[in-house]
Write an enzyme that holds these catalytic residues in place. Structure first.
Site, PDB file in Angstrom:
ATOM      1  N   ASP A   9       0.900  -1.272  -0.427  1.00  0.00           N
ATOM      2  CA  ASP A   9      -0.251   0.067  -0.072  1.00  0.00           C
ATOM      3  C   ASP A   9       0.812   1.164  -0.341  1.00  0.00           C
ATOM      4  O   ASP A   9       2.173   1.274   0.118  1.00  0.00           O
ATOM      5  CB  ASP A   9      -0.193   0.302   1.574  1.00  0.00           C
ATOM      6  CG  ASP A   9      -1.421   1.034   1.648  1.00  0.00           C
ATOM      7  OD1 ASP A   9      -2.487   1.808   0.357  1.00  0.00           O
ATOM      8  OD2 ASP A   9      -1.203   1.852   2.721  1.00  0.00           O
ATOM      9  N   ASP A  11      -0.109   5.566   1.268  1.00  0.00           N
ATOM     10  CA  ASP A  11      -0.335   6.061   2.469  1.00  0.00           C
ATOM     11  C   ASP A  11      -0.410   5.269   3.150  1.00  0.00           C
ATOM     12  O   ASP A  11      -1.186   4.765   3.656  1.00  0.00           O
ATOM     13  CB  ASP A  11      -2.146   6.890   1.792  1.00  0.00           C
ATOM     14  CG  ASP A  11      -1.544   7.555   0.579  1.00  0.00           C
ATOM     15  OD1 ASP A  11      -0.133   8.213   0.063  1.00  0.00           O
ATOM     16  OD2 ASP A  11      -2.894   8.047  -0.199  1.00  0.00           O
TER      17      ASP A  11
END
Ligand code: B16
Ligand code: MG
Length: 216
Positions: A9, A11
């Protein structure tokens, strides 16, 4: 090694943009007179832009908004957010993250991004990692966002590996749910991806190395 690929991922895992998301949404919410705080902001982690707006609008009490008006608010938020992203640079990636990524590369692991963000490429450019990953799957190539597994399934496809040979690294519950739905093992990083079904939980990014090097 069981895991031949890692899907990160963006952020909250590679770098942190939650404060920028908060400031941008706050600007829009204040303009519309909608109550918004950091606690509500925590519910937006890993969630798409339009779904984030719907969460913010739970506190909206004015006349019903049309779809066009909602799109306009989301666009406005994104313009503020993108201007805040201009402050980001190489210093927004920690040494631990960078060193771990390089060590994983030395182990011969395929490294991909699986992010809900439509700004993933811009963020990666700002932090100097635009040419680092083997594949990028982000908010621009998906129809359904996390907790739907599409973004991770596409990332796995891009690095030509089946889900069982990939490990997903996430900071948000929606991301862990997406990993489970796609048949991936997952690592929950930090307090927001804890006790939600993750395969492993870690507090520090470099702990990924010991998971990868584990004998199965
Ligand atoms: P954008 P991730 C997510 O990124 C963020 O965590 C989430 O807060 C944001 O709403 C979403 O991207 C969409 O971002 O408005 O830039 O398209 O954690 O999946 O990397
Ligand atoms: Mg995240």
């Amino acid at each position: 090694m069981k895991y031949k690929g890692i899907i990160f991922d963006l952020d909250g895992v590679i770098c942190h943009t939650d404060e920028f998301h908060y400031q941008a949404w706050k600007t829009i919410a204040d303009k519309q007179g909608i109550y918004f705080d950091e606690i509500i902001n925590n519910r937006l982690r890993g969630v798409s832009r339009m779904e984030s707006l719907e969460i913010i609008l739970e506190r909206y009490t004015g006349t019903p908004l049309t779809h066009e008006e909602k799109l306009q608010m989301a666009d406005e938020k994104n313009e503020v957010y993108k201007s805040l992203l201009m402050q980001m640079n190489e210093t927004h990636v920690t040494k631990m993250v960078l060193d771990t990524l390089k060590d994983l590369r030395k182990e011969g692991i395929q490294l991909a991004i699986g992010s809900s963000s439509k700004n993933a490429e811009l963020i990666l450019k700002q932090i100097g990692l635009n040419n680092f990953f083997d594949a990028i799957s982000d908010g621009n190539n998906i129809e359904f966002s996390k907790p739907h597994p599409q973004v991770f399934l596409l990332a796995a496809e891009y690095i030509a590996l089946p889900p069982e040979n990939c490990l997903v690294i996430e900071d948000a519950q929606a991301g862990i749910e997406a990993a489970i739905a796609g048949g991936f093992d997952s690592v929950g990083l930090g307090d927001w991806a804890k006790d939600c079904g993750e395969t492993y939980h870690i507090q520090n990014f470099d702990e990924i190395l010991s998971i990868i090097r584990r004998k199965y």
